[in-house]
Design a protein around this motif. Structure first.
Motif, PDB file in Angstrom:
ATOM      1  N   TYR A  27       0.760  -1.056   0.188  1.00 56.39           N
ATOM      2  CA  TYR A  27      -0.190  -0.140  -0.424  1.00 56.39           C
ATOM      3  C   TYR A  27       1.272   1.091  -0.242  1.00 56.39           C
ATOM      4  O   TYR A  27       0.296   2.443  -0.971  1.00 56.39           O
ATOM      5  CB  TYR A  27      -0.844  -0.258   1.122  1.00 56.39           C
ATOM      6  CG  TYR A  27      -1.828   0.917   1.521  1.00 56.39           C
ATOM      7  CD1 TYR A  27      -2.848   1.311   0.706  1.00 56.39           C
ATOM      8  CD2 TYR A  27      -1.156   2.535   2.036  1.00 56.39           C
ATOM      9  CE1 TYR A  27      -3.312   1.857   1.047  1.00 56.39           C
ATOM     10  CE2 TYR A  27      -2.509   3.305   2.220  1.00 56.39           C
ATOM     11  CZ  TYR A  27      -3.500   3.543   1.612  1.00 56.39           C
ATOM     12  OH  TYR A  27      -4.787   4.605   1.660  1.00 56.39           O
ATOM     13  N   ASN A  28       1.924   1.291   0.768  1.00 54.19           N
ATOM     14  CA  ASN A  28       3.054   2.521   1.298  1.00 54.19           C
ATOM     15  C   ASN A  28       3.705   2.504  -0.493  1.00 54.19           C
ATOM     16  O   ASN A  28       3.743   3.854  -0.830  1.00 54.19           O
ATOM     17  CB  ASN A  28       3.691   2.236   2.306  1.00 54.19           C
ATOM     18  CG  ASN A  28       3.213   2.567   3.284  1.00 54.19           C
ATOM     19  OD1 ASN A  28       2.078   3.424   3.718  1.00 54.19           O
ATOM     20  ND2 ASN A  28       3.223   2.179   4.481  1.00 54.19           N
ATOM     21  N   ASP A  29       3.611   1.298  -0.850  1.00 53.40           N
ATOM     22  CA  ASP A  29       4.441   1.724  -1.987  1.00 53.40           C
ATOM     23  C   ASP A  29       3.669   2.365  -3.438  1.00 53.40           C
ATOM     24  O   ASP A  29       4.357   3.305  -4.067  1.00 53.40           O
ATOM     25  CB  ASP A  29       4.837  -0.138  -3.081  1.00 53.40           C
ATOM     26  CG  ASP A  29       6.362  -0.565  -2.012  1.00 53.40           C
ATOM     27  OD1 ASP A  29       7.231   0.586  -0.973  1.00 53.40           O
ATOM     28  OD2 ASP A  29       6.968  -1.233  -2.074  1.00 53.40           O
ATOM     29  N   LEU A  37       1.574   6.562  -6.589  1.00 54.61           N
ATOM     30  CA  LEU A  37       0.757   7.434  -7.605  1.00 54.61           C
ATOM     31  C   LEU A  37       0.988   9.309  -6.430  1.00 54.61           C
ATOM     32  O   LEU A  37       0.448   9.625  -7.801  1.00 54.61           O
ATOM     33  CB  LEU A  37      -0.632   6.719  -6.327  1.00 54.61           C
ATOM     34  CG  LEU A  37      -0.523   6.043  -6.898  1.00 54.61           C
ATOM     35  CD1 LEU A  37      -2.706   5.408  -6.048  1.00 54.61           C
ATOM     36  CD2 LEU A  37      -1.873   5.862  -8.086  1.00 54.61           C
ATOM     37  N   GLU A  38       1.794   9.218  -5.664  1.00 53.50           N
ATOM     38  CA  GLU A  38       1.778  10.592  -5.412  1.00 53.50           C
ATOM     39  C   GLU A  38       2.615  11.438  -6.613  1.00 53.50           C
ATOM     40  O   GLU A  38       2.565  11.978  -6.534  1.00 53.50           O
ATOM     41  CB  GLU A  38       2.112  10.613  -3.923  1.00 53.50           C
ATOM     42  CG  GLU A  38       0.700  10.753  -3.192  1.00 53.50           C
ATOM     43  CD  GLU A  38       2.030  10.870  -1.881  1.00 53.50           C
ATOM     44  OE1 GLU A  38       2.955  11.093  -1.567  1.00 53.50           O
ATOM     45  OE2 GLU A  38       0.841  10.541  -1.031  1.00 53.50           O
ATOM     46  N   ASP A  39       3.865   9.887  -6.913  1.00 55.37           N
ATOM     47  CA  ASP A  39       4.676  10.948  -7.093  1.00 55.37           C
ATOM     48  C   ASP A  39       4.572  11.298  -9.278  1.00 55.37           C
ATOM     49  O   ASP A  39       4.531  12.347  -9.686  1.00 55.37           O
ATOM     50  CB  ASP A  39       6.223   9.076  -8.183  1.00 55.37           C
ATOM     51  CG  ASP A  39       6.672   9.536  -6.480  1.00 55.37           C
ATOM     52  OD1 ASP A  39       6.349  10.284  -5.817  1.00 55.37           O
ATOM     53  OD2 ASP A  39       7.524   8.962  -7.004  1.00 55.37           O
ATOM     54  N   ARG A  40       3.634  10.930  -9.910  1.00 52.39           N
ATOM     55  CA  ARG A  40       2.736  10.533 -11.449  1.00 52.39           C
ATOM     56  C   ARG A  40       1.943  11.635 -11.066  1.00 52.39           C
ATOM     57  O   ARG A  40       1.986  13.009 -11.741  1.00 52.39           O
ATOM     58  CB  ARG A  40       2.003   9.354 -11.651  1.00 52.39           C
ATOM     59  CG  ARG A  40       2.473   8.189 -11.481  1.00 52.39           C
ATOM     60  CD  ARG A  40       1.951   6.735 -11.770  1.00 52.39           C
ATOM     61  NE  ARG A  40       1.294   6.446 -13.112  1.00 52.39           N
ATOM     62  CZ  ARG A  40       0.997   5.341 -13.500  1.00 52.39           C
ATOM     63  NH1 ARG A  40       0.273   4.767 -12.278  1.00 52.39           N
ATOM     64  NH2 ARG A  40       0.133   5.733 -14.963  1.00 52.39           N
ATOM     65  N   ASP A  57       0.435  17.147 -12.130  1.00 53.55           N
ATOM     66  CA  ASP A  57       0.665  18.738 -12.528  1.00 53.55           C
ATOM     67  C   ASP A  57       1.642  19.302 -12.949  1.00 53.55           C
ATOM     68  O   ASP A  57       1.660  20.268 -13.343  1.00 53.55           O
ATOM     69  CB  ASP A  57       1.115  18.694 -10.723  1.00 53.55           C
ATOM     70  CG  ASP A  57      -0.399  18.021  -9.692  1.00 53.55           C
ATOM     71  OD1 ASP A  57      -1.261  17.984 -11.003  1.00 53.55           O
ATOM     72  OD2 ASP A  57      -0.921  18.091  -8.708  1.00 53.55           O
ATOM     73  N   ASP A  58       2.331  19.009 -12.441  1.00 59.38           N
ATOM     74  CA  ASP A  58       4.357  19.758 -13.342  1.00 59.38           C
ATOM     75  C   ASP A  58       3.684  20.063 -14.731  1.00 59.38           C
ATOM     76  O   ASP A  58       3.930  21.252 -15.763  1.00 59.38           O
ATOM     77  CB  ASP A  58       5.396  18.813 -12.974  1.00 59.38           C
ATOM     78  CG  ASP A  58       5.851  18.844 -11.991  1.00 59.38           C
ATOM     79  OD1 ASP A  58       5.352  20.715 -10.599  1.00 59.38           O
ATOM     80  OD2 ASP A  58       7.099  18.779 -11.308  1.00 59.38           O
TER      81      ASP A  58
END
Length: 56
Positions: free
Chosen positions: A26-28, A33-36, A41-42
């Motif tokens: 789950y953490n991985d 997902l946060e990185d993506r 957003d960038d």
């Protein structure tokens, strides 16, 4: 027949490959997902005109 049995055995071994706990997986996944999301957003921020980019 032997080839099918060998392939079935190989498939069974690959299915048991990930022995991490649910929390670790789950953490991985959450980190990925946060990185993506940051990358998306960038990309969006770089495509906005300069005046719209300042407001958000």
């Amino acid at each position: 027949m032997r080839v099918a049995a060998a392939l079935l055995g190989l498939l069974a071994l690959t299915a048991c490959g990930d022995r991490r706990s649910f929390d670790e997986r789950y953490n991985d996944t959450s980190s990925q997902l946060e990185d993506r999301a940051r990358a998306i957003d960038d990309n969006i921020a770089n495509e906005l005109p300069a005046d719209e980019n300042q407001s958000g």
